[in-house]
Design an enzyme around this catalytic site. Structure first.
Site, PDB file in Angstrom:
ATOM      1  CE  LYS A 116       8.935  -4.795   0.522  1.00  0.00           C
ATOM      2  NZ  LYS A 116       7.864  -4.562   1.480  1.00  0.00           N
ATOM      3  NE  ARG A 292       2.394   2.722   5.690  1.00  0.00           N
ATOM      4  CZ  ARG A 292       1.659   1.627   5.680  1.00  0.00           C
ATOM      5  NH1 ARG A 292       0.604   1.524   6.473  1.00  0.00           N
ATOM      6  NH2 ARG A 292       1.970   0.607   4.910  1.00  0.00           N
TER       7      ARG A 292
HETATM    8  P1  ADP Z   1      -1.276  -1.303   5.918  1.00  0.00           P
HETATM    9  O1  ADP Z   1       0.033  -1.981   5.597  1.00  0.00           O
HETATM   10  O2  ADP Z   1      -1.199  -0.222   6.939  1.00  0.00           O
HETATM   11  O3  ADP Z   1      -2.392  -2.219   6.119  1.00  0.00           O
HETATM   12  P2  ADP Z   1      -1.889  -0.828   3.177  1.00  0.00           P
HETATM   13  O4  ADP Z   1      -0.560  -0.967   2.523  1.00  0.00           O
HETATM   14  O5  ADP Z   1      -2.915  -1.867   3.013  1.00  0.00           O
HETATM   15  O6  ADP Z   1      -1.636  -0.435   4.691  1.00  0.00           O
HETATM   16  O7  ADP Z   1      -2.588   0.523   2.759  1.00  0.00           O
HETATM   17  C1  ADP Z   1      -1.901   1.703   2.560  1.00  0.00           C
HETATM   18  C2  ADP Z   1      -2.468   2.203   1.264  1.00  0.00           C
HETATM   19  O8  ADP Z   1      -3.722   2.842   1.495  1.00  0.00           O
HETATM   20  C3  ADP Z   1      -1.664   3.254   0.577  1.00  0.00           C
HETATM   21  O9  ADP Z   1      -0.639   2.721  -0.170  1.00  0.00           O
HETATM   22  C4  ADP Z   1      -2.704   3.953  -0.284  1.00  0.00           C
HETATM   23  O10 ADP Z   1      -2.875   3.319  -1.541  1.00  0.00           O
HETATM   24  C5  ADP Z   1      -3.975   3.763   0.458  1.00  0.00           C
HETATM   25  N1  ADP Z   1      -4.464   5.015   1.066  1.00  0.00           N
HETATM   26  C6  ADP Z   1      -3.767   6.089   1.369  1.00  0.00           C
HETATM   27  N2  ADP Z   1      -4.509   7.027   1.933  1.00  0.00           N
HETATM   28  C7  ADP Z   1      -5.750   6.538   1.979  1.00  0.00           C
HETATM   29  C8  ADP Z   1      -7.001   7.020   2.491  1.00  0.00           C
HETATM   30  N3  ADP Z   1      -7.097   8.211   3.081  1.00  0.00           N
HETATM   31  N4  ADP Z   1      -8.073   6.243   2.403  1.00  0.00           N
HETATM   32  C9  ADP Z   1      -7.984   5.034   1.863  1.00  0.00           C
HETATM   33  N5  ADP Z   1      -6.835   4.531   1.376  1.00  0.00           N
HETATM   34  C10 ADP Z   1      -5.721   5.263   1.428  1.00  0.00           C
HETATM   35  P1  ADP Z   2       4.483  -5.132   1.258  1.00  0.00           P
HETATM   36  O1  ADP Z   2       5.510  -4.051   1.354  1.00  0.00           O
HETATM   37  O2  ADP Z   2       3.870  -5.209  -0.073  1.00  0.00           O
HETATM   38  O3  ADP Z   2       3.544  -5.094   2.411  1.00  0.00           O
HETATM   39  P2  ADP Z   2       5.705  -7.450   2.582  1.00  0.00           P
HETATM   40  O4  ADP Z   2       7.140  -7.766   2.520  1.00  0.00           O
HETATM   41  O5  ADP Z   2       5.178  -6.886   3.837  1.00  0.00           O
HETATM   42  O6  ADP Z   2       5.353  -6.489   1.363  1.00  0.00           O
HETATM   43  O7  ADP Z   2       4.884  -8.761   2.204  1.00  0.00           O
HETATM   44  C1  ADP Z   2       3.512  -8.738   1.957  1.00  0.00           C
HETATM   45  C2  ADP Z   2       2.919 -10.138   2.133  1.00  0.00           C
HETATM   46  O8  ADP Z   2       3.552 -11.096   1.299  1.00  0.00           O
HETATM   47  C3  ADP Z   2       3.052 -10.709   3.524  1.00  0.00           C
HETATM   48  O9  ADP Z   2       2.056 -10.262   4.395  1.00  0.00           O
HETATM   49  C4  ADP Z   2       2.954 -12.202   3.244  1.00  0.00           C
HETATM   50  O10 ADP Z   2       1.637 -12.595   3.043  1.00  0.00           O
HETATM   51  C5  ADP Z   2       3.676 -12.356   1.930  1.00  0.00           C
HETATM   52  N1  ADP Z   2       5.097 -12.692   2.128  1.00  0.00           N
HETATM   53  C6  ADP Z   2       6.118 -11.818   2.266  1.00  0.00           C
HETATM   54  N2  ADP Z   2       7.288 -12.461   2.440  1.00  0.00           N
HETATM   55  C7  ADP Z   2       7.031 -13.782   2.399  1.00  0.00           C
HETATM   56  C8  ADP Z   2       7.822 -14.977   2.497  1.00  0.00           C
HETATM   57  N3  ADP Z   2       9.143 -14.925   2.656  1.00  0.00           N
HETATM   58  N4  ADP Z   2       7.193 -16.169   2.414  1.00  0.00           N
HETATM   59  C9  ADP Z   2       5.870 -16.246   2.230  1.00  0.00           C
HETATM   60  N5  ADP Z   2       5.061 -15.159   2.117  1.00  0.00           N
HETATM   61  C10 ADP Z   2       5.632 -13.941   2.199  1.00  0.00           C
HETATM   62 MG    MG Z   3       3.942  -5.287   4.369  1.00  0.00          MG
END
Ligand code: ADP
Ligand code: ADP
Ligand code: MG
Length: 674
Positions: A116, A292
């Site tokens: 990140k 992805r």
């Molecule tokens: P997005 O950011 O696309 O919403 P998430 O971070 O919520 O995705 O979900 C991705 C996660 O889903 C992965 O880190 C893994 O734990 C889980 N995952 C991976 N493959 C599968 C699968 N085939 N079915 C359900 N969950 C999965």
């Molecule tokens: P991940 O890789 O776990 O998806 P993200 O950086 O996408 O991490 O952040 C996940 C969630 O955390 C965001 O969807 C939001 O709800 C919260 N978040 C992230 N950054 C901030 C921020 N700077 N201020 C407030 N909420 C945040």
């Molecule tokens: Mg995220």
């Protein structure tokens, strides 16, 4: 285009990819672990290869082994789905080295966005707006704290290598900084093997709005509009929608163009998502890029009418993007709810077990839903069927429920309806919680921000409601129905079979009692018929009762109220589904198994003192095991005594109205000589 691809994933995404391949005439190879030998994704693919133990690191994360299997089966490409190997640059490189196409971006793009912090440095150069913060290499704790003080509290500490909502802490004030830093570093090294962090201004009441981008190998890059994923728990998405409520055309274009710039800055190819955090005033900042296909991609498919997996396959095989930016349009509104095996009342603790009973709303597994009112209005992406288990090894997702409507209101109504028709027995689910969420004032009025769930605790986590008369009435309808069916009354006789055929009827005006145990204790309900009408009494309330079957369930007319719902009897547990509410009741039947147990040696005995109210057989009748023979009334309840085995009735020793003693022999039986 490819002839054959290997799908290096499981569950709903593997099924979803297989469906598109089937439509395009591409053969598919599934991979499966010990835990998934009978999984739906294995059944859907043309071929399947066992790749190891249940734990992901012994199977779905074994990149080298999966590549070998792809070569052995003659696959030309590997689709990684999401999670697992999908954002593993080493795996993408290894595919290329093995002469296989990795259906995803170049390894260099994955690497560039993998951290990140590094991604933010790149975005800075590409003039993509960033949340004020520090994302430098220097990790000296004093420097980090100094940066936090400079940014101003509250700040968010994030693991640079983080994902899935892990490795994040909000720091409210300078004093709490050191402890929070230590804890994020601990979690980051444990989860991602990398303890580097970044510091960001923590936005209050922000929205999570992300842009779907797509690029090909011919230099084209488009955005397929936005998704609003603000409804989150523990920084993880629960409900997603497209388009984002309140989005202006101008801002949509600005965000879309920023996302395209972000993708182009890393030489992106394929499907990707640029996540932004947006203030209520509409200002937005780059958060991260997910390199992805995203879990929530179906809402984009529903509003654009495009199959994103098809786009991925075309791009990966070298074709140009199917559409140009000005050919893409938004049609209507789509919502996705993630149906999880979890317990919202216990901090969303995942739950495991067997899906003993699974009924889903009428839906299509694959259709892009902007054709008005057709069945495509509801789509279910799922990797499981009734009888499958949700194991502790993988994500506890049961399904993604996706609906489309001409506008948000219609989509909301469809979602509420579809959730009400989603019935699961065997483990805890978040279905009732999702229903409260989509019908909550905050969500209905699109008062969205990432704190929505926290802020609406009272509405979303109500104290467990008392089991109402409606629920008891549905339970009574189901029990009478089951009883009637057991008596083999021809249901074609009437729309409401049990109205005409209840045992109590045999005795003129009569009543029938039901004892049910609820979470609050025991409830006694009685159903009384007189003068062709029926009355239900629960506690001190008596209401008229008229039941008809309705779409696999019951429609009850209780006088002032009408109730619809359905039920599932699982042993002595009776599940009542009404709205998206599921109530489990225990049917208390002290005589339930008595007839069988005490009827050895060619006789049927009374399990307790009572009165005979129906006799279904005569001497000489040929009976089958389980056939109802006699109905007794005892302890204010009716009990059907059934044949313990196949045989012939020798003699019936009592008649209707007779009082019998505990243990009295009621019927003598002869075994059938085979
Ligand atoms: P997005 O950011 O696309 O919403 P998430 O971070 O919520 O995705 O979900 C991705 C996660 O889903 C992965 O880190 C893994 O734990 C889980 N995952 C991976 N493959 C599968 C699968 N085939 N079915 C359900 N969950 C999965
Ligand atoms: P991940 O890789 O776990 O998806 P993200 O950086 O996408 O991490 O952040 C996940 C969630 O955390 C965001 O969807 C939001 O709800 C919260 N978040 C992230 N950054 C901030 C921020 N700077 N201020 C407030 N909420 C945040
Ligand atoms: Mg995220």
């Amino acid at each position: 285009m490819f002839n054959k691809i290997l799908i290096a994933n499981r569950g709903e995404i593997a099924c979803r990819v297989a469906a598109t391949c089937r439509r395009l005439g591409i053969r598919t190879v599934a991979v499966y672990s010990d835990a998934d030998a009978n999984a739906r994704h294995v059944a859907l693919c043309d071929e399947a290869v066992h790749i190891g133990g249940a734990a992901a690191r012994e199977s779905y994360l074994r990149g080298d082994h999966i590549i070998e299997m792809a070569k052995a089966t003659g696959a030309q490409a590997i689709h990684p789905g999401y999670g697992f190997l999908s954002e593993n640059d080493g795996f993408a490189d290894a595919c290329a080295a093995a002469g296989l196409v990795f259906i995803g971006p170049p390894a260099s793009s994955i690497r560039a966005m993998g951290s990140k912090s590094a991604a933010k440095r790149l975005m800075e150069e590409a003039a993509v707006p960033l949340v004020p913060g520090y994302h430098g290499e220097d990790q000296d704790p004093a420097l980090l704290r100094h940066e936090a003080d400079r940014i101003g509290y509250p700040v968010l500490l994030k693991a640079s290598a983080g994902g899935g909502g892990k490795g994040m802490r909000v720091v409210e004030a300078s004093e709490g900084f050191e402890a929070a830093l230590a804890s994020v570093q601990r979690e980051a090294s444990a989860s991602f093997g990398d303890d580097r962090v970044l510091v960001e201004k923590y936005l209050t009441r922000p929205r999570h709005i992300e842009i779907q981008v797509f690029a090909d190998t011919h230099g084209n890059c488009v955005y397929l509009f936005e998704r609003d994923c603000s409804v989150q728990r523990r920084h993880q998405k629960v409900l997603e929608e497209a388009p984002a409520p309140g989005m202006s055309e101008e801002r949509r274009r600005a965000m879309g163009e920023a996302a395209v710039a972000a993708a182009q800055a890393v030489g992106y190819v394929g499907a990707g998502t640029v996540e932004f955090i947006a203030n209520q005033d509409g200002s937005f900042y780059f958060m991260e890029m997910n390199t992805r296909l995203q879990v929530e991609h179906p809402v984009t498919e529903m509003i654009t009418g495009q199959d994103l997996v098809e786009w991925q396959l075309r791009v990966a095989s070298g074709e140009p993007l199917p559409l140009k930016q000005d050919q893409l349009r938004i049609h209507g509104h789509a919502l996705e709810a993630r149906v999880y095996a979890e317990n919202p009342d216990k901090g969303f603790l995942p739950s495991t077990g067997t899906l003993r009973y699974l009924r889903t709303p009428a839906a299509v597994t694959f259709a892009l839903g902007h054709d008005g009112d057709g069945p495509a209005g509801v789509r279910i992406d799922s990797g499981v069927r009734e009888g499958d288990t949700i194991s502790p090894y993988y994500d506890p997702m049961i399904a993604k429920l996706i609906v489309w409507g001409r506008d948000r209101e219609e989509a909301l109504a469809r979602m509420a309806q579809a959730l009400a028709e989603y019935h699961v027995v065997g483990l805890s689910t978040n279905i009732a919680f999702l229903q409260r969420l989509v019908t909550s004032q905050a969500f209905r009025t699109a008062d969205l921000d990432t704190g929505l769930i926290e802020r609406n605790q009272a509405a979303l986590f109500p104290p467990s409601a008392q089991v109402g008369t409606e629920t008891i009435a549905l339970a009574v309808a189901a029990l009478v129905d089951a009883e009637t069916r057991a008596r083999r009354v021809d249901p074609a006789d009437a729309h409401s079979p049990w109205q005409n055929a209840g045992a109590w009827r045999l005795n003129g005006d009569a009543s029938s009692q039901f004892r049910l145990r609820t979470s609050e204790g025991e409830t006694l309900a009685s159903l009384r018929s007189d003068g062709g009408k029926q009355w239900l009494t629960v506690g001190d309330q008596t209401v008229p009762f008229r039941a008809t079957t309705h779409g696999g369930g019951y429609a009850l007319d209780l006088g002032a109220r009408t109730v619809k719902g359905s039920t599932h009897l699982d042993g002595e547990s009776l599940y009542v589904f009404s709205g998206a509410q599921q109530t489990r009741l225990e049917v208390i039947d002290p005589l339930a198994h008595a007839g069988t147990a005490d009827a050895e040696g060619g006789k049927l005995v009374a399990p307790m003192p009572g009165r005979i109210i129906a006799v279904m057989v005569q001497a000489g009748a040929v009976i089958g095991k389980g056939d109802p023979l006699i109905v007794m009334e005892a302890m204010k309840m009716e009990h059907t005594l059934t044949a313990p085995a196949d045989g012939v009735v020798q003699e019936v020793l009592y008649a209707i109205g007779d009082q019998v003693q505990d243990g009295a022999q009621l019927v003598t039986l002869e075994d059938v000589v085979a």
